[in-house]
Design an enzyme around this catalytic site. Structure first.
Site, PDB file in Angstrom:
ATOM      1  NE  ARG A 122      -1.686   1.500   2.146  1.00 24.01           N
ATOM      2  CZ  ARG A 122      -2.326   2.302   2.990  1.00 24.01           C
ATOM      3  NH1 ARG A 122      -3.655   2.404   2.932  1.00 24.01           N
ATOM      4  NH2 ARG A 122      -1.667   3.005   3.892  1.00 24.01           N
ATOM      5  CG  HIS A 163       3.693   1.597  -3.259  1.00 22.34           C
ATOM      6  ND1 HIS A 163       2.520   1.399  -2.559  1.00 22.34           N
ATOM      7  CD2 HIS A 163       4.449   2.403  -2.473  1.00 22.34           C
ATOM      8  CE1 HIS A 163       2.571   2.048  -1.413  1.00 22.34           C
ATOM      9  NE2 HIS A 163       3.732   2.661  -1.330  1.00 22.34           N
ATOM     10  NE  ARG A 214       0.154   4.665  -0.480  1.00 22.37           N
ATOM     11  CZ  ARG A 214      -0.899   4.985   0.279  1.00 22.37           C
ATOM     12  NH1 ARG A 214      -2.070   5.170  -0.279  1.00 22.37           N
ATOM     13  NH2 ARG A 214      -0.767   5.119   1.599  1.00 22.37           N
ATOM     14  CG  HIS A 220       0.628   7.646   5.370  1.00 17.57           C
ATOM     15  ND1 HIS A 220       1.503   8.539   4.787  1.00 17.57           N
ATOM     16  CD2 HIS A 220       0.678   6.527   4.595  1.00 17.57           C
ATOM     17  CE1 HIS A 220       2.060   7.988   3.719  1.00 17.57           C
ATOM     18  NE2 HIS A 220       1.576   6.768   3.586  1.00 17.57           N
ATOM     19  CE1 TYR A 243       5.802   9.671  -1.252  1.00 16.53           C
ATOM     20  CE2 TYR A 243       4.448   9.324   0.695  1.00 16.53           C
ATOM     21  CZ  TYR A 243       4.856   8.946  -0.565  1.00 16.53           C
ATOM     22  OH  TYR A 243       4.313   7.823  -1.141  1.00 16.53           O
TER      23      TYR A 243
END
Length: 328
Positions: free
Chosen positions: A148, A261, A264, A287, A297
């Site tokens: 991040r 973002h 990422r 996560h 995803y």
């Protein structure tokens, strides 16, 4: 009850402000600030009512007023979620007999518009990397590690092991309200976000170059515990600066807009398409669970499964043709 409130006619204004600002709660400062922000958004509607007299009508009225003020569905839903938590606390403390936010009809909740996902193509990444400026190393780290932006801003020399090819994510940096250039170094987003990422020699060289550049630029006041990616005077970068720099460079290159973002997202998409196990990807992203990674995803893994099935099918066809030739 913190702040000296009693169970007798507790007004929403008193309870909610006391709950949101209470230092007794072990929550991040950013969470506390978000709670206060959303409580203050709701107070014009319910502040003068006793907690036990707040109803679902007030819930919808809060959302209606916030929508009239132009707040997005995401911002209104955050207010909804904060107040739901606050009233759950009030219920546990027996200040109310029912939580007006529980079992709220889905159709009446604030709607959050899902942002379109954006993945940079190989050619777009190559164009971004071709810009030889102070930002190139940042794009390379973000796209090849998936960390991040706040985690990147917090990186110091002690967080990287360039010989052992490791990056240790221990903190996240964010701008502090109320002071120019002020910041806080807090814990990463979740407990699982404290992690170690294995890198290759190429990325280690990128980080080494950034550190060497700092030593050269800040030779009079160089601090080995300072930030790897920083402003010319050694002060930290902030995520909004990275966002602005990315936006300007993509526009200059004629590349479609992307958020920080999205870098990422690009990292994750590349790993999924390369067949990296979802458990490993989830850990690299920091996560809280594989289930969350799949929630975000999962559609990409489905596409990859279809591609794998097509490849397996072609291999089966080839083997069957070879078998027919052998038996002929």
């Amino acid at each position: 009850i913190a702040g000296g409130l009693t169970n007798d006619k507790v007004f929403a204004k008193d309870f909610l402000i006391d709950w949101a600002a209470s230092p007794q709660q072990e929550i991040k400062q950013s969470t506390r600030e978000a709670r206060l922000l959303n409580v203050n958004r709701a107070l014009p509607v319910i502040g003068g009512f006793e907690m036990r007299k707040v109803t679902r009508h007030h819930v919808t009225e809060i959302d209606s007023q916030l929508a009239t003020k132009g707040l997005s569905g995401a911002s209104r839903y955050q207010c909804f979620a904060v107040l739901r938590t606050a009233f759950a606390t009030a219920l546990r403390r027996q200040l109310i007999s029912a939580n007006p936010y529980v079992d709220f009809p889905r159709e009446d909740k604030p709607k959050v518009a899902k942002r379109a996902e954006r993945f940079l193509s190989t050619s777009e990444k190559a164009k971004l990397f071709s810009l030889d400026d102070q930002w190139r190393g940042i794009w390379q780290v973000l796209i090849t590690t998936g960390i991040r932006s706040g985690e990147l801003c917090a990186l110091t020399e002690k967080d990287v092991d360039l010989d052992g090819l490791r990056i240790h994510i221990n903190h996240s940096l964010r701008r502090k309200k109320g002071g120019e250039g002020m910041y806080t170094l807090g814990q990463p987003k979740t407990a699982y976000s404290r992690r170690t990422i294995i890198i290759n020699q190429t990325l280690a060289n990128v980080l080494r170059t950034a550190i060497d550049e700092n030593k050269k630029t800040h030779q009079d006041f160089y601090n080995p515990e300072g930030f790897i990616f920083c402003q010319p005077d050694g002060s930290p970068l902030f995520t909004d600066m990275i966002w602005k720099a990315l936006s300007e460079r993509l526009q200059r290159l004629g590349v479609a807009h992307a958020r920080v973002h999205d870098l990422r997202h690009t990292f994750t998409s590349d790993l999924i398409n390369a067949g990296v196990p979802i458990l490993q990807i989830s850990r690299m992203l920091g996560h809280s669970s594989v289930a969350f990674t799949l929630q975000v995803y999962g559609h990409l893994t489905s596409e990859t499964s279809e591609q794998a099935s097509e490849i397996a099918g072609r291999l089966l066809d080839e083997v069957m043709r070879m078998a027919e030739l052998s038996s002929a």
